[in-house]
Design an enzyme around this catalytic site. Structure first.
Site, PDB file in Angstrom:
ATOM      1  CD  GLU A 294      -8.440  -2.100  -9.023  1.00 49.07           C
ATOM      2  OE1 GLU A 294      -7.733  -1.073  -9.075  1.00 49.07           O
ATOM      3  OE2 GLU A 294      -9.625  -2.141  -9.376  1.00 49.07           O
ATOM      4  CD  GLU A 404      -5.877   2.652 -14.742  1.00 52.24           C
ATOM      5  OE1 GLU A 404      -6.675   1.830 -15.234  1.00 52.24           O
ATOM      6  OE2 GLU A 404      -5.955   3.053 -13.569  1.00 52.24           O
TER       7      GLU A 404
END
Length: 493
Positions: A294, A404
């Site tokens: 990520e 997020e």
């Protein structure tokens, strides 16, 4: 960065006054230098170079003295000596060299001394010095070849709107860069560790497990994303809310790329965060074998001690159970850049109705040696060695792009932590945050544009945060999407 308008100039002066960073350089093999973004100048450093050489023995002695200086009384008073000793031991493993002063400090660490090489699987690892071959772009409608961070100004147009944007960079660059042979590492402090729930969980994502929706793909984001059709699950302490895209191509994936709009969303809770990132995934979410790489930007007061957006990375090879961490806070990621510091603040950032700043991230598997590399604009940052992974040692099966936030339900209501710009997707350019030019890397090391119809968009509760995808034929944005939202509002109680 160039100053594009008078208002831009005023904003940047304010940011420099409010976002002072410090860098440090010593003459040891793990060298670092110290300068303030508001007071340092290369001319002064050059003028005093001869003096510094004469004073080097004294400076070395001072460095040794700094190592044994006790932590501030405000920390020692509230922390047991035993816990502080454990924290200090942990910091010594992370930081090279010891701290010189407070603030956001960038250490110039000798590449062979970096914490990332201390992983048990990397005992015999030799740092990859041969640069990987960058993926080449296939000719495609709407492709934009000028999306790198070295381009100070770029303009794209569509049939209805002129979109002006500039590259976001890192705040510490006001003080220069690290010398060759070193890597730029953001220093971790005792205050950083004390904000975590424990030393063992410091720098790691919280472990969650959410049930799957019946219509969700077989592989979704592995850290407990709540997607459009996923039921809300009571995790007692906190929830994750997302707005993101999913791409599951029939063929293996060897990397992904996107240009991400950079903002500084408001964070309501001290242990909350808001991020925008790329996920590269393989494995199963039903067990503990999920592999994930990520990269993106995040605002996390708990991790960094402030509310500035920062470049971040994360990895796991066991579904976030025991492996992996953010940035360089545990061994694993091998950094090669002396110019980019993972965890360092990004500046400038976008403003509603004003200048828009974005950054281009590319993660791909080196076809020759098999390591997963990260580039920030046109700068190689470092790599995740293939030995760290099981499924990703070969290829990925899915890619996600999106935002997020964490929700601790303050006062029993939805968090007001913002995602992206804090505005809904419908507000569009210069108000809503975006990802543009979504691409993946094929087996032949080619960049392929992601077909708009091939991606699925998911948002757990569109009244809180939402997402809208589109394709730009004329302006060079290709497959892109706007996303985000304010969180708590009358429609999102």
């Amino acid at each position: 960065m160039q100053k594009h308008t008078a208002s831009d100039k005023s904003r940047k002066k304010k940011k420099r006054r409010g976002r002072k960073t410090t860098t440090s350089r010593s003459s040891s093999s793990s060298s670092s230098y110290s300068s303030s973004s508001s007071s340092s100048s290369w001319q002064q450093q050059g003028h005093q170079q001869h003096k510094k050489k004469q004073m080097m023995p004294t400076l070395i002695a001072l460095l040794l003295l700094v190592v044994v200086v006790p932590l501030p009384a405000r920390l020692g008073a509230s922390v047991s000596p035993r816990r502080m000793a454990r924290i200090q031991s942990h910091l010594e493993r992370i930081n090279k060299p010891a701290s010189l002063d407070g603030g956001d400090t960038i250490d110039c660490v000798a590449a062979h001394s970096q914490h990332g090489l201390e992983h048990p699987l990397l005992k015999e690892h030799t740092i990859q010095t041969e640069p990987p071959r960058f993926p080449t772009r296939r000719a495609a409608a709407g492709a934009d070849d000028a999306d790198d961070m070295t381009t100070t100004t770029a303009t794209t147009t569509t049939t209805t709107t002129t979109k002006s944007r500039w590259g976001a960079w890192q705040t510490w660059h006001h003080g220069g860069h690290c010398p060759p042979g070193t890597v730029a590492i953001r220093r971790t402090t005792a205050e950083d560790v004390l904000r975590a729930t424990s030393i063992s969980r410091f720098g790691r994502k919280k472990r969650t497990s959410l049930p799957r929706a019946a219509n969700a793909p077989d592989v979704i984001s592995g850290n407990g994303h709540e997607a459009t059709a996923s039921p809300v699950v009571d995790l007692t302490e906190w929830l994750l809310h997302t707005a993101f895209t999913i791409y599951c191509p029939p063929q293996p994936v060897y990397g992904a790329k996107a240009t991400i709009n950079v903002w500084d969303p408001a964070i309501q809770e001290s242990n909350g965060f808001s991020l925008s990132q790329i996920w590269i995934l393989s494995g199963s979410f039903n067990g503990s074998d999920l592999n994930s790489i990520e990269a993106g930007w995040q605002v996390s007061p708990e991790l960094y001690g402030d509310s500035r957006p920062r470049l971040f990375t994360y990895w796991t090879s066991d579904a976030y159970e025991a492996t992996g961490c953010y940035n360089a806070l545990c061994p694993g990621f091998v950094q090669t850049s002396s110019r980019i510091a993972i965890g360092a603040a990004i500046s400038p950032v976008s403003e509603a109705g004003g200048a828009q700043y974005d950054m281009t991230l590319l993660v791909w598997k080196d076809p020759k040696l098999g390591n997963w590399w990260l580039s920030y604009g046109d700068q190689l940052v470092g790599y995740w060695p293939a030995q760290l992974f099981t499924h990703l040692s070969d290829h990925a099966t899915m890619v996600e792009w999106g935002g997020e936030v964490v929700d601790t339900r303050p006062g029993g209501v939805h968090t007001a932590t913002q995602m992206g710009s804090g505005r809904f997707a419908a507000e569009g350019f210069a108000r809503a945050s975006y990802f543009r030019n979504l691409e993946t890397v094929d087996a032949d090391n080619s960049l392929a544009e992601v077909p708009l119809e091939a991606i699925q968009t998911l948002a757990e509760d569109a009244a809180c945060y939402d997402i809208r995808k589109a394709y730009d034929h004329q302006g060079g944005w290709g497959t892109h999407f706007y996303y985000g939202g304010p969180g708590h509002n009358p429609a999102c109680p």
